[in-house]
Write an enzyme that holds these catalytic residues in place. Structure first.
Site, PDB file in Angstrom:
ATOM      1  N   TYR A  38       0.833  -1.202   0.000  1.00 50.09           N
ATOM      2  CA  TYR A  38       0.000   0.000   0.000  1.00 50.09           C
ATOM      3  C   TYR A  38       0.865   1.248   0.000  1.00 50.09           C
ATOM      4  CZ  TYR A  38       0.950   0.984   4.947  1.00 50.09           C
ATOM      5  OH  TYR A  38       1.565   1.308   6.133  1.00 50.09           O
ATOM      6  N   LYS A 153       6.457  -1.832   2.100  1.00 51.78           N
ATOM      7  CA  LYS A 153       5.255  -1.216   2.682  1.00 51.78           C
ATOM      8  C   LYS A 153       4.086  -2.192   2.503  1.00 51.78           C
ATOM      9  CE  LYS A 153       3.141   3.369   3.179  1.00 51.78           C
ATOM     10  NZ  LYS A 153       3.600   3.579   4.565  1.00 51.78           N
ATOM     11  N   GLU A 185      12.917   2.424  13.761  1.00 57.90           N
ATOM     12  CA  GLU A 185      11.901   3.413  13.365  1.00 57.90           C
ATOM     13  C   GLU A 185      10.839   3.467  14.437  1.00 57.90           C
ATOM     14  OE1 GLU A 185       9.865   2.325   9.756  1.00 57.90           O
ATOM     15  OE2 GLU A 185       9.973   0.193  10.205  1.00 57.90           O
ATOM     16  N   LEU A 209      11.202   1.241   7.080  1.00 55.55           N
ATOM     17  CA  LEU A 209      10.608   1.782   5.866  1.00 55.55           C
ATOM     18  C   LEU A 209      11.184   3.171   5.634  1.00 55.55           C
ATOM     19  CD1 LEU A 209       8.441   1.318   3.625  1.00 55.55           C
ATOM     20  CD2 LEU A 209       6.938   2.728   5.046  1.00 55.55           C
TER      21      LEU A 209
END
Length: 287
Positions: A38, A153, A185, A209
């Site tokens: 996505y 993702k 992250e 990401l």
């Protein structure tokens, strides 16, 4: 942050239909396995933000899971324009999802000759919260226990969901994740640490990401000669940071002023964050 989707229609497999009528078969691999990818794209003044970078990342995610992009860029742009065109003066968020499609049986192996499921919706973004600019947000440090391909993702976000909920349960707005003693992250963001006037963020790898907003922050900082670097950040450096920020497409760049219940720096949004935020808002205004 964002509100509930408020669009009257969405795009699903070649059709624009009312949101309440949009359905996918139970044998869709996105439903059964989270077998899909996505993108979430901000829209400012009717224009998708950093569209080429988002679409490049979509291609990278699709390639990593051995899928092809089902649409050409001009087709994606026509879909985006229709879904966002009714309220072009209001900030919005576009969500697009591509799954491997419907299979005849629940089988871990890829189906042969199947068609992907393509879904797109848009909704109104929440306005900037003045309390965040004035006070910042709270975060907690949690162990990063997700899989090792966080650079994709993917729609399979259960690990991120559990970590974000754990942060919420602890009274915090985000979790900053650590694996093997190094910061990776946030549960849905990229972190930045300021140490002695230098802006630091973890380097791109399979452990995180690479955010579109993350990359823009570095671009803006370098454009005005603010010292910055992509390098590994230890937990100790995180916990002794002069400033701490998080970034994402929906949250832009937010200052973290409380970490595990302790003040970050002076406990208020710092001067470098304010400079970056000014640069970011100016960039948006001149799209």
């Amino acid at each position: 942050m964002s509100t509930e989707p408020d669009t009257s229609e969405v795009y699903l497999n070649g059709e624009f239909i009312p949101l309440g009528e949009a359905c996918v078969p139970v044998m869709d691999r996105g439903f059964l396995f989270g077998d899909g990818v996505y993108e979430l794209i901000p829209v400012y003044g009717g224009r998708p933000f950093r569209l080429s970078q988002h679409m490049e990342r979509l291609d990278n995610s699709l390639g990593s899971v051995r899928m092809e992009n089902p649409l050409q860029l001009d087709a994606w742009e026509r879909i985006f324009a229709r879904l966002t065109g009714s309220i072009p003066d209001i900030d919005q968020l576009l969500y697009l999802q591509v799954t491997r499609g419907v299979d005849r049986t629940r089988n871990h192996l890829f189906p042969q000759g199947g068609e992907p499921t393509v879904f797109v919706m848009a909704w109104t973004a929440e306005p900037r919260d003045p309390d965040i600019s004035g006070k910042g947000i709270a975060a907690v440090v949690l162990e990063d226990n997700r899989w090792h391909r966080c650079d994709i993702k993917a729609t399979a976000l259960l690990g991120n969901v559990l970590l974000r909920q754990a942060a919420q349960d602890a009274g915090a707005a985000e979790a900053i994740l650590v694996r093997d003693g190094l910061v990776t992250e946030g549960s849905s963001t990229n972190p930045f640490v300021v140490q002695d006037g230098e802006i630091l963020t973890p380097p791109a790898s399979n452990r995180l990401l690479r955010g579109i907003t993350r990359d823009l922050v570095l671009e803006l900082a370098r454009g005005v000669d603010m010292p910055c670097a992509e390098r590994h950040i230890t937990r100790d450096e995180l916990e002794t940071a002069d400033e701490l920020w998080i970034s994402s497409s929906s949250r832009e760049v937010q200052p973290v002023t409380l970490l595990d219940g302790k003040p970050v720096g002076e406990g208020v949004p710092g001067a470098l964050w304010r400079r970056i935020d000014d640069l970011f808002q100016d960039y948006k205004a001149h799209l």
